[in-house]
Scaffold this motif. Structure first.
Motif, PDB file in Angstrom:
ATOM      1  N   ASP A 111      -8.290 -33.540  13.351  1.00 19.27           N
ATOM      2  CA  ASP A 111      -7.775 -32.335  14.016  1.00 19.27           C
ATOM      3  C   ASP A 111      -6.803 -31.582  13.113  1.00 19.27           C
ATOM      4  OD1 ASP A 111      -9.248 -32.819  16.323  1.00 19.27           O
ATOM      5  OD2 ASP A 111      -7.632 -33.967  17.254  1.00 19.27           O
ATOM      6  N   LEU A 112      -5.941 -32.321  12.398  1.00 23.27           N
ATOM      7  CA  LEU A 112      -5.003 -31.686  11.475  1.00 23.27           C
ATOM      8  C   LEU A 112      -5.749 -30.963  10.368  1.00 23.27           C
ATOM      9  CD1 LEU A 112      -2.245 -31.135  10.130  1.00 23.27           C
ATOM     10  CD2 LEU A 112      -2.494 -33.356   9.002  1.00 23.27           C
ATOM     11  N   ILE A 113      -6.683 -31.656   9.739  1.00 18.21           N
ATOM     12  CA  ILE A 113      -7.419 -31.059   8.624  1.00 18.21           C
ATOM     13  C   ILE A 113      -8.198 -29.826   9.086  1.00 18.21           C
ATOM     14  CG2 ILE A 113      -9.311 -31.498   6.999  1.00 18.21           C
ATOM     15  CD1 ILE A 113      -8.147 -34.321   6.678  1.00 18.21           C
ATOM     16  N   ARG A 114      -8.804 -29.905  10.246  1.00 19.62           N
ATOM     17  CA  ARG A 114      -9.528 -28.747  10.788  1.00 19.62           C
ATOM     18  C   ARG A 114      -8.570 -27.594  11.077  1.00 19.62           C
ATOM     19  NH1 ARG A 114     -12.246 -30.552  15.632  1.00 19.62           N
ATOM     20  NH2 ARG A 114     -10.315 -29.964  16.613  1.00 19.62           N
ATOM     21  N   LEU A 116      -5.955 -26.848   9.519  1.00 19.52           N
ATOM     22  CA  LEU A 116      -5.553 -26.273   8.242  1.00 19.52           C
ATOM     23  C   LEU A 116      -6.671 -25.454   7.601  1.00 19.52           C
ATOM     24  CD1 LEU A 116      -3.624 -29.320   6.748  1.00 19.52           C
ATOM     25  CD2 LEU A 116      -2.628 -27.198   7.645  1.00 19.52           C
ATOM     26  N   GLY A 117      -7.838 -25.432   8.229  1.00 24.39           N
ATOM     27  CA  GLY A 117      -8.953 -24.645   7.719  1.00 24.39           C
ATOM     28  C   GLY A 117      -9.767 -25.360   6.661  1.00 24.39           C
ATOM     29  N   VAL A 118      -9.604 -26.669   6.547  1.00 23.16           N
ATOM     30  CA  VAL A 118     -10.321 -27.444   5.547  1.00 23.16           C
ATOM     31  C   VAL A 118     -11.588 -28.004   6.177  1.00 23.16           C
ATOM     32  CG1 VAL A 118     -10.221 -29.425   3.978  1.00 23.16           C
ATOM     33  CG2 VAL A 118      -8.178 -28.031   4.376  1.00 23.16           C
ATOM     34  N   VAL A 119     -12.719 -27.735   5.543  1.00 23.82           N
ATOM     35  CA  VAL A 119     -14.008 -28.184   6.052  1.00 23.82           C
ATOM     36  C   VAL A 119     -14.133 -29.688   5.868  1.00 23.82           C
ATOM     37  CG1 VAL A 119     -16.504 -27.969   5.787  1.00 23.82           C
ATOM     38  CG2 VAL A 119     -15.052 -25.956   5.552  1.00 23.82           C
ATOM     39  N   HIS A 120     -14.682 -30.382   6.853  1.00 23.77           N
ATOM     40  CA  HIS A 120     -14.859 -31.833   6.805  1.00 23.77           C
ATOM     41  C   HIS A 120     -16.136 -32.147   6.032  1.00 23.77           C
ATOM     42  CE1 HIS A 120     -14.697 -35.869   9.069  1.00 23.77           C
ATOM     43  NE2 HIS A 120     -15.475 -35.990   8.040  1.00 23.77           N
ATOM     44  N   SER A 121     -16.005 -32.120   4.724  1.00 20.45           N
ATOM     45  CA  SER A 121     -17.125 -32.493   3.855  1.00 20.45           C
ATOM     46  C   SER A 121     -16.532 -33.056   2.573  1.00 20.45           C
ATOM     47  CB  SER A 121     -18.017 -31.293   3.556  1.00 20.45           C
ATOM     48  OG  SER A 121     -17.308 -30.331   2.831  1.00 20.45           O
ATOM     49  N   LEU A 122     -17.352 -33.709   1.798  1.00 18.69           N
ATOM     50  CA  LEU A 122     -16.827 -34.314   0.574  1.00 18.69           C
ATOM     51  C   LEU A 122     -16.761 -33.333  -0.579  1.00 18.69           C
ATOM     52  CD1 LEU A 122     -18.581 -37.785   0.712  1.00 18.69           C
ATOM     53  CD2 LEU A 122     -16.231 -37.204   1.322  1.00 18.69           C
ATOM     54  N   ILE A 123     -17.756 -32.439  -0.716  1.00 16.15           N
ATOM     55  CA  ILE A 123     -17.796 -31.510  -1.844  1.00 16.15           C
ATOM     56  C   ILE A 123     -18.256 -30.138  -1.339  1.00 16.15           C
ATOM     57  CG2 ILE A 123     -18.904 -30.992  -4.046  1.00 16.15           C
ATOM     58  CD1 ILE A 123     -19.287 -33.991  -4.427  1.00 16.15           C
ATOM     59  N   TRP A 124     -17.592 -29.099  -1.844  1.00 18.57           N
ATOM     60  CA  TRP A 124     -18.044 -27.746  -1.553  1.00 18.57           C
ATOM     61  C   TRP A 124     -18.814 -27.232  -2.753  1.00 18.57           C
ATOM     62  CZ3 TRP A 124     -12.538 -27.944  -0.099  1.00 18.57           C
ATOM     63  CH2 TRP A 124     -12.378 -28.023   1.267  1.00 18.57           C
ATOM     64  N   THR A 125     -19.924 -26.600  -2.498  1.00 19.87           N
ATOM     65  CA  THR A 125     -20.698 -26.061  -3.606  1.00 19.87           C
ATOM     66  C   THR A 125     -20.910 -24.561  -3.465  1.00 19.87           C
ATOM     67  OG1 THR A 125     -22.745 -26.555  -2.425  1.00 19.87           O
ATOM     68  CG2 THR A 125     -21.934 -28.225  -3.967  1.00 19.87           C
ATOM     69  N   VAL A 126     -20.428 -23.964  -2.394  1.00 17.60           N
ATOM     70  CA  VAL A 126     -20.627 -22.533  -2.192  1.00 17.60           C
ATOM     71  C   VAL A 126     -19.281 -21.842  -2.026  1.00 17.60           C
ATOM     72  CG1 VAL A 126     -22.876 -22.817  -1.107  1.00 17.60           C
ATOM     73  CG2 VAL A 126     -20.840 -22.803   0.308  1.00 17.60           C
ATOM     74  N   LYS A 127     -19.319 -20.537  -2.239  1.00 17.88           N
ATOM     75  CA  LYS A 127     -18.126 -19.719  -2.036  1.00 17.88           C
ATOM     76  C   LYS A 127     -18.136 -19.188  -0.602  1.00 17.88           C
ATOM     77  CE  LYS A 127     -17.982 -18.042  -6.779  1.00 17.88           C
ATOM     78  NZ  LYS A 127     -17.943 -16.852  -7.608  1.00 17.88           N
ATOM     79  N   ASP A 128     -16.922 -18.839  -0.089  1.00 18.84           N
ATOM     80  CA  ASP A 128     -16.838 -18.218   1.228  1.00 18.84           C
ATOM     81  C   ASP A 128     -17.392 -16.802   1.201  1.00 18.84           C
ATOM     82  OD1 ASP A 128     -15.807 -20.280   2.674  1.00 18.84           O
ATOM     83  OD2 ASP A 128     -13.729 -19.685   2.388  1.00 18.84           O
ATOM     84  N   ALA A 129     -17.156 -16.112   0.103  1.00 21.44           N
ATOM     85  CA  ALA A 129     -17.623 -14.732  -0.044  1.00 21.44           C
ATOM     86  C   ALA A 129     -17.825 -14.482  -1.538  1.00 21.44           C
ATOM     87  CB  ALA A 129     -16.578 -13.769   0.528  1.00 21.44           C
ATOM     88  N   ASP A 130     -18.432 -13.364  -1.872  1.00 17.64           N
ATOM     89  CA  ASP A 130     -18.683 -13.061  -3.277  1.00 17.64           C
ATOM     90  C   ASP A 130     -17.397 -12.993  -4.093  1.00 17.64           C
ATOM     91  OD1 ASP A 130     -21.383 -13.006  -2.857  1.00 17.64           O
ATOM     92  OD2 ASP A 130     -21.431 -10.846  -2.495  1.00 17.64           O
ATOM     93  N   SER A 131     -16.306 -12.513  -3.487  1.00 20.29           N
ATOM     94  CA  SER A 131     -15.059 -12.361  -4.221  1.00 20.29           C
ATOM     95  C   SER A 131     -14.185 -13.612  -4.175  1.00 20.29           C
ATOM     96  CB  SER A 131     -14.267 -11.185  -3.644  1.00 20.29           C
ATOM     97  OG  SER A 131     -13.969 -11.449  -2.285  1.00 20.29           O
ATOM     98  N   ALA A 132     -14.594 -14.616  -3.418  1.00 23.06           N
ATOM     99  CA  ALA A 132     -13.766 -15.811  -3.272  1.00 23.06           C
ATOM    100  C   ALA A 132     -14.000 -16.776  -4.426  1.00 23.06           C
ATOM    101  CB  ALA A 132     -14.090 -16.515  -1.963  1.00 23.06           C
ATOM    102  N   PRO A 133     -12.909 -17.382  -4.907  1.00 18.48           N
ATOM    103  CA  PRO A 133     -13.108 -18.411  -5.940  1.00 18.48           C
ATOM    104  C   PRO A 133     -13.780 -19.639  -5.346  1.00 18.48           C
ATOM    105  CG  PRO A 133     -10.792 -18.226  -5.311  1.00 18.48           C
ATOM    106  CD  PRO A 133     -11.541 -17.173  -4.552  1.00 18.48           C
TER     107      PRO A 133
END
Length: 181
Positions: A111-114, A116-133
């Motif tokens: 609940d805390l991690i969620r 804070l806006g952190v996705v519950h996954s081990l690795i992110w491979t995509v950007k949120d948007a084209d301009s996002a790092p």
């Protein structure tokens, strides 16, 4: 009826005991104006430890955190007071917001991690948007901790990663520590 059973007179006496209505909306206009205080039950060894976390609502930075073996309101008050001293502010200068208005009702680490806006996954491979790092991988999410030291180490790593490496979309794809400074 309950008031009469407890020895109270007219309704006006009961109204005096009612808490003040809380403001409908709290707005943070700078760092250290409004903090969110959350408590989380963390499974460690054969029992739970309680994790108290203060998050600055303006910068979204985790200002401070602490584990306790039991949940005590006096310990939580001391934690907030010590955090104010470390941040160089007076206690009355900050509004402490408790989600749901219920202090002492622990939720889970997930609940805390969620929140804070952190996705519950081990690795992110995509950007949120084209301009996002791109989002770097965060410390692996544990189901439980085998020792007290393991819980301290994991959360210390998580806070460091969250405050200094993680980009938050709601603060312009900046790190929380950059906005909190």
């Amino acid at each position: 009826r309950v008031g009469r059973e407890r020895g109270f007179g007219p309704d006006t006496e009961l109204r005096k005991l009612a808490p003040e209505p809380r403001p409908e909306r709290t707005v943070a206009t700078a760092p250290n104006c409004v903090w969110m205080l959350t408590t989380h039950a963390m499974p460690v060894e054969t029992t739970d430890r309680y994790l108290h976390v203060l998050v600055d609502l303006f910068s979204r930075a985790i200002v401070r955190w602490r584990f306790d073996a039991e949940m005590s309101m006096s310990d939580i008050a001391e934690f907030v007071h010590q955090t104010c001293q470390l941040e160089g502010i007076r206690t009355e200068e900050v509004t402490v917001y408790v989600p749901g208005g219920i202090l002492g009702c622990p939720s889970s680490l997930y609940d805390l991690i969620r929140s804070l806006g952190v996705v519950h996954s081990l690795i992110w491979t995509v950007k949120d948007a084209d301009s996002a790092p791109p989002r770097p991988a965060r410390p692996a999410f544990p189901a439980s901790f085998s020792t007290v030291e393991a819980s301290d180490l994991w959360f210390e790593e998580f806070v460091s990663w969250y405050n200094t490496v993680y980009y938050r979309a709601d603060i312009g794809y900046l790190h929380p520590s950059d906005v909190h400074a």
